[in-house]
Design a protein around this motif. Structure first.
Motif, mmCIF file in Angstrom:
data_model
loop_
_atom_site.group_PDB
_atom_site.id
_atom_site.type_symbol
_atom_site.label_atom_id
_atom_site.label_comp_id
_atom_site.label_asym_id
_atom_site.label_seq_id
_atom_site.Cartn_x
_atom_site.Cartn_y
_atom_site.Cartn_z
ATOM 1 N N ALA A 1 -19.565 29.969 -6.260
ATOM 2 C CA ALA A 1 -18.253 29.426 -6.633
ATOM 3 C C ALA A 1 -17.142 30.422 -6.326
ATOM 4 O O ALA A 1 -16.066 30.045 -5.849
ATOM 5 N N ALA A 2 -17.392 31.701 -6.581
ATOM 6 C CA ALA A 2 -16.383 32.728 -6.286
ATOM 7 C C ALA A 2 -16.085 32.759 -4.788
ATOM 8 O O ALA A 2 -14.916 32.810 -4.377
ATOM 9 N N VAL A 3 -17.129 32.716 -3.975
ATOM 10 C CA VAL A 3 -16.934 32.715 -2.512
ATOM 11 C C VAL A 3 -16.205 31.441 -2.081
ATOM 12 O O VAL A 3 -15.302 31.488 -1.241
ATOM 13 N N PHE A 4 -16.563 30.305 -2.666
ATOM 14 C CA PHE A 4 -15.867 29.047 -2.390
ATOM 15 C C PHE A 4 -14.367 29.203 -2.648
ATOM 16 O O PHE A 4 -13.540 28.819 -1.822
ATOM 17 N N HIS A 5 -14.026 29.788 -3.784
ATOM 18 C CA HIS A 5 -12.613 29.967 -4.124
ATOM 19 C C HIS A 5 -11.946 30.998 -3.222
ATOM 20 O O HIS A 5 -10.750 30.896 -2.954
ATOM 21 N N ARG A 6 -12.707 31.955 -2.749
ATOM 22 C CA ARG A 6 -12.143 32.932 -1.802
ATOM 23 C C ARG A 6 -11.685 32.215 -0.544
ATOM 24 O O ARG A 6 -10.598 32.441 -0.029
ATOM 25 N N MET B 1 -10.191 38.306 -10.250
ATOM 26 C CA MET B 1 -11.243 39.160 -10.791
ATOM 27 C C MET B 1 -11.830 40.144 -9.779
ATOM 28 O O MET B 1 -12.307 41.197 -10.159
ATOM 29 N N VAL B 2 -11.786 39.807 -8.505
ATOM 30 C CA VAL B 2 -12.486 40.611 -7.498
ATOM 31 C C VAL B 2 -11.533 41.625 -6.855
ATOM 32 O O VAL B 2 -10.459 41.246 -6.381
ATOM 33 N N PRO B 3 -11.930 42.900 -6.829
ATOM 34 C CA PRO B 3 -11.031 43.940 -6.323
ATOM 35 C C PRO B 3 -11.060 44.149 -4.801
ATOM 36 O O PRO B 3 -10.343 44.985 -4.288
ATOM 37 N N VAL B 4 -11.883 43.388 -4.082
ATOM 38 C CA VAL B 4 -12.002 43.590 -2.635
ATOM 39 C C VAL B 4 -11.811 42.274 -1.886
ATOM 40 O O VAL B 4 -11.856 41.209 -2.469
ATOM 41 N N TRP B 5 -11.600 42.402 -0.567
ATOM 42 C CA TRP B 5 -11.486 41.251 0.334
ATOM 43 C C TRP B 5 -10.469 40.255 -0.208
ATOM 44 O O TRP B 5 -10.739 39.089 -0.387
#
Length: 176
Positions: free
Chosen positions: A148-153, A163-167
């Motif tokens: 889900a996180a990658v989907f939202h990315r 929430m994610v500090p990279v990319w």
């Protein structure tokens, strides 16, 4: 709050929320990496004591994290997110709390029962089964969470950046 998506406004989860999130990634990874491979390893009292302390601290930290997140943070999902997707996100998060708590509680029960010399039988076998099912559930739930996180990315809706500090997502200007 005014009901708008905090991630869309450029705000993010608090530093405390991020420390809890990424700290649990480290704790979980450590717990899986150092797991007991054979229950007979619990004959080593120092290992048994460490496992019991680790599991107890994990439960306490989970409780603190749950209370902190539910009382101070809001979802980074955009308001226009479908009700089904919002429900799925909530169920996955609650499922992760439940599976991690179950892993720790069943581990404590296994350790306690083993220490009381009940090393075989239906009771310990049942608790080991619950423990193993909770670990398997945690793998699936964490996998769904990451997907889900990658989907939202790729959706570029601000959820990843919350929430994610990279990319990092880049802001795109929409043509109207």
């Amino acid at each position: 709050m005014d009901g708008t998506n905090p991630a869309a406004k450029g705000t993010k989860y608090s530093t405390t929320a991020k420390v809890f999130h990424w700290g649990f990634v480290v704790l979980y990874t450590y717990g899986i990496a150092k797991q007991v491979d054979d229950i007979s390893q619990l004959e080593d009292f120092a290992l048994l004591r460490f496992e019991l302390i680790f599991a107890t601290l994990l439960i306490l930290l989970l409780a603190v994290r749950f209370l902190y997140m539910t009382k101070t943070q809001t979802s980074a999902l955009p308001e226009k997110t479908s009700a089904i997707q919002k429900l799925a996100a909530k169920l996955v998060h609650l499922g992760m709390y439940a599976s991690l708590t179950t892993i720790a509680l069943s581990g404590i029960l296994i350790g306690g029962i083993y220490w009381m010399e009940m090393k075989e039988g239906l009771l310990i076998a049942g608790i080991i089964t619950v423990h193993e099912l909770a670990v398997t559930a945690s793998y699936w739930l964490i996998g769904l969470h990451i997907a889900a996180a990658v989907f939202h990315r790729f959706k570029n809706d601000g959820v990843w950046n919350s929430m994610v500090p990279v990319w990092k997502e880049t802001e795109t200007k929409q043509i109207e």
